[in-house]
Write an enzyme that holds these catalytic residues in place. Sequence first.
Site, short mmCIF file in Angstrom:
data_model
loop_
_atom_site.label_atom_id
_atom_site.label_comp_id
_atom_site.label_asym_id
_atom_site.label_seq_id
_atom_site.Cartn_x
_atom_site.Cartn_y
_atom_site.Cartn_z
CG ASN A 9 29.88 47.24 37.95
OD1 ASN A 9 28.79 46.75 38.11
ND2 ASN A 9 29.98 47.77 36.52
CD1 TRP A 10 30.75 43.77 43.44
CD2 TRP A 10 29.19 42.54 44.47
NE1 TRP A 10 31.00 43.61 44.70
CE2 TRP A 10 30.24 42.92 45.45
CE3 TRP A 10 28.18 41.69 45.11
CZ2 TRP A 10 30.05 42.30 46.63
CZ3 TRP A 10 27.77 41.35 46.33
CH2 TRP A 10 29.00 41.82 47.25
CE LYS A 11 31.29 44.63 34.95
NZ LYS A 11 32.12 44.73 33.79
CG HIS A 95 28.88 49.73 32.83
ND1 HIS A 95 29.03 48.79 32.10
CD2 HIS A 95 30.14 49.58 33.79
CE1 HIS A 95 30.17 48.05 32.24
NE2 HIS A 95 30.60 48.75 33.32
CD GLU A 97 29.22 45.20 31.17
OE1 GLU A 97 28.53 45.09 32.25
OE2 GLU A 97 30.55 45.12 31.30
CD GLU A 167 33.71 51.57 34.16
OE1 GLU A 167 34.36 51.01 34.99
OE2 GLU A 167 32.58 51.22 33.64
N GLY A 173 36.54 44.47 31.02
CA GLY A 173 36.68 42.95 31.19
C GLY A 173 37.78 42.43 30.18
CB SER A 213 41.41 45.53 32.99
OG SER A 213 40.47 44.78 32.16
N GLY A 234 35.48 46.00 38.19
CA GLY A 234 34.67 44.78 37.94
C GLY A 234 35.12 43.68 38.64
N GLY A 235 35.78 42.93 37.76
CA GLY A 235 36.12 41.63 37.77
C GLY A 235 36.73 41.53 39.23
P1 PGA Z 1 36.26 45.22 34.83
O1 PGA Z 1 34.97 46.09 34.96
O2 PGA Z 1 37.13 46.00 36.06
O3 PGA Z 1 36.07 43.87 34.92
O4 PGA Z 1 37.14 45.64 33.63
C1 PGA Z 1 34.95 47.48 35.00
C2 PGA Z 1 33.64 47.87 35.02
O5 PGA Z 1 32.97 47.48 33.92
O6 PGA Z 1 33.05 48.80 35.68
#
Ligand code: PGA
Length: 250
Positions: A9-11, A95, A97, A167, A173, A213, A234-235
């Site tokens: 998930n590159w956001k 998600h 966010e 999640e 994050g 994470s 994500g990250g």
């Molecule tokens: P993260 O993000 O691995 O940076 O915690 C995961 C996500 O938001 O899907």
Amino acid sequence: MRRKIVAGNWKMNNNQSESNILINSIIEKNSENSSCNIYVSPSFPFLKDAVLTCSKSNIKVLSQNVSHLTNGALTGDVSCTMLKSIGINSVIIGHSERRTIFGESNDVLLKKIKICLENNLEVFFCIGEEIEARNNNKHFSVIENQLNETVFILEKIDPKNLVIAYEPVWAIGTGLTASPEQAQEMHKFIRQKFTEKFSESISSNLSIIYGGSVKPSSAKNIFNQSDVDGGLIGGASLNANDFSDIINSI
Ligand code: PGA
């Protein structure tokens, strides 16, 4: 047999050239991989390029969002049919966010899920509790409620077109990963709810992936849990080496 999945998930990261470089590097490092389904998710402007670059590889392209309506006066939105017309077959919905920053309610998320499934788009549906809920031992009821107000309203589901991403919001994050035991406990609970609502054969074929994470150092222990079928990353998905190490942990 349910699918193993590792999805990035590159956001809102990577411009066009960064996106191309990262995708090519992921293809190069994982071309031999057959242990799981691998997805990348560049931002809207770069999806078409990504589909072309990935077309001869084992990597699939995932959209990070989609509109809840078919077309019309929705400035800034992108529809299912637009995504389909450039070769996108999978979308992330719900998600945290999108829920918190953009105020997407379970109502809107259900509309998004329905319109995607009607258009044969595979849905990665995210659910997860906030830290307060976990601290007050309300995490199971929050998750159950998120399911009750969305996918459990559907009359039937097909595990080929639906992936659940658990999640926990407090792990996204933040560097705080759920322990393998916490992830297993919740994934087992989610699978049980799908058995109760639909059937054993549906729930046993449903991929439930973990996000929050996940790093190369933590991936193996989480993926080893019997009800964890992979991860939404994500990250760590922004770095081809880290992402590939995570893929190789499955
Ligand atoms: P993260 O993000 O691995 O940076 O915690 C995961 C996500 O938001 O899907």
